[in-house]
Scaffold this motif. Structure first.
Motif, mmCIF file in Angstrom:
data_model
loop_
_atom_site.group_PDB
_atom_site.id
_atom_site.type_symbol
_atom_site.label_atom_id
_atom_site.label_comp_id
_atom_site.label_asym_id
_atom_site.label_seq_id
_atom_site.Cartn_x
_atom_site.Cartn_y
_atom_site.Cartn_z
ATOM 1 N N THR A 171 24.126 44.039 59.076
ATOM 2 C CA THR A 171 23.020 43.154 58.732
ATOM 3 C C THR A 171 21.732 43.864 59.078
ATOM 4 N N SER A 172 20.774 43.684 58.261
ATOM 5 C CA SER A 172 19.480 44.301 58.563
ATOM 6 C C SER A 172 18.566 43.218 59.103
ATOM 7 N N LEU A 173 18.265 43.337 60.378
ATOM 8 C CA LEU A 173 17.357 42.398 61.003
ATOM 9 C C LEU A 173 15.946 42.928 60.850
ATOM 10 N N LYS A 174 15.070 42.061 60.479
ATOM 11 C CA LYS A 174 13.688 42.480 60.341
ATOM 12 C C LYS A 174 13.073 42.531 61.734
ATOM 13 N N THR A 175 12.709 43.720 62.160
ATOM 14 C CA THR A 175 12.148 43.875 63.498
ATOM 15 C C THR A 175 10.629 43.765 63.494
ATOM 16 N N ASP A 176 10.030 43.801 62.330
ATOM 17 C CA ASP A 176 8.575 43.653 62.264
ATOM 18 C C ASP A 176 8.227 42.191 62.450
ATOM 19 N N SER A 177 7.609 41.903 63.535
ATOM 20 C CA SER A 177 7.181 40.546 63.820
ATOM 21 C C SER A 177 5.684 40.464 63.582
ATOM 22 N N VAL A 178 5.214 39.285 63.248
ATOM 23 C CA VAL A 178 3.773 39.123 63.097
ATOM 24 C C VAL A 178 3.096 39.255 64.465
ATOM 25 N N TYR A 179 3.888 39.206 65.527
ATOM 26 C CA TYR A 179 3.349 39.319 66.871
ATOM 27 C C TYR A 179 3.644 40.679 67.486
ATOM 28 N N SER A 180 3.658 41.696 66.677
ATOM 29 C CA SER A 180 3.998 43.023 67.179
ATOM 30 C C SER A 180 2.768 43.849 67.563
ATOM 31 N N TYR A 181 1.600 43.241 67.569
ATOM 32 C CA TYR A 181 0.378 43.940 67.959
ATOM 33 C C TYR A 181 0.017 43.582 69.393
ATOM 34 N N PHE A 182 -0.651 44.513 70.064
ATOM 35 C CA PHE A 182 -1.003 44.331 71.465
ATOM 36 C C PHE A 182 -2.462 44.690 71.696
ATOM 37 N N VAL A 183 -3.066 44.034 72.677
ATOM 38 C CA VAL A 183 -4.382 44.429 73.172
ATOM 39 C C VAL A 183 -4.141 45.009 74.566
ATOM 40 N N ILE A 184 -4.679 46.188 74.793
ATOM 41 C CA ILE A 184 -4.502 46.870 76.062
ATOM 42 C C ILE A 184 -5.829 46.895 76.806
ATOM 43 N N LYS A 219 -3.972 50.875 82.913
ATOM 44 C CA LYS A 219 -4.006 50.033 81.714
ATOM 45 C C LYS A 219 -2.918 48.974 81.813
ATOM 46 N N ALA A 220 -3.085 47.909 81.024
ATOM 47 C CA ALA A 220 -2.101 46.827 80.996
ATOM 48 C C ALA A 220 -2.224 46.077 79.682
ATOM 49 N N ILE A 221 -1.104 45.613 79.169
ATOM 50 C CA ILE A 221 -1.130 44.767 77.972
ATOM 51 C C ILE A 221 -1.662 43.405 78.397
ATOM 52 N N CYS A 222 -2.719 42.959 77.731
ATOM 53 C CA CYS A 222 -3.308 41.679 78.102
ATOM 54 C C CYS A 222 -3.133 40.608 77.037
ATOM 55 N N PHE A 223 -2.711 40.999 75.841
ATOM 56 C CA PHE A 223 -2.525 40.017 74.776
ATOM 57 C C PHE A 223 -1.565 40.571 73.743
#
Length: 94
Positions: free
Chosen positions: A13-26, A65-69
Motif C-alpha cells: 500500500t502506498s501511504l501518502k506521507t506528505d501531510s499539510v502539516y509537514s512544514y516547521f518554523v524554527i 535552535k528549536a521547532i516552535c510551530f
C-alpha cells in the motif's frame, strides 16, 4: 486453503506521507531577548502553553535552535513573519 510452506505477501500500500502539516518554523537562539519575551511571543504567535513555550525557549538556548510551530505552508509563513516582526530569528521549511 493456503500453503503453509509458501510465504504470505501482504499487499503493498502506498501511504501518502506528505501531510499539510509537514512544514516547521524554527526559532534560533539569540543573546538579545530575555526568556520572558521569547516565551510570550511563543504563546501569542505560536499558540503554545506557558509550559511548552518555556521548553522551546530552553531548547533554542541550549541547542541553538528549536521547532516552535508545525503546520501548513501558509500557517508557517504567517507565524514566521509574525515572529520576525517581533524581532526574533526564525526560518521555516519542510
Amino acid at each position: 486453503m493456503t500453503d503453509p510452506t509458501k510465504p504470505i505477501f501482504e499487499e503493498e500500500t502506498s501511504l501518502k506521507t506528505d501531510s499539510v502539516y509537514s512544514y516547521f518554523v524554527i526559532l534560533f537562539n539569540d543573546s538579545i531577548h530575555e526568556f520572558a519575551y521569547v516565551e510570550d511571543c511563543l504563546m501569542k504567535l505560536c499558540f503554545k502553553t506557558k509550559r511548552d513555550a518555556k521548553k522551546i525557549a530552553i531548547e533554542a538556548h541550549t541547542n541553538g535552535k528549536a521547532i516552535c510551530f508545525q503546520g501548513s505552508m501558509e500557517e508557517c509563513e504567517t507565524v514566521a513573519e509574525n515572529m520576525t516582526n517581533a524581532q526574533l530569528t526564525v526560518s521555516f521549511g519542510v
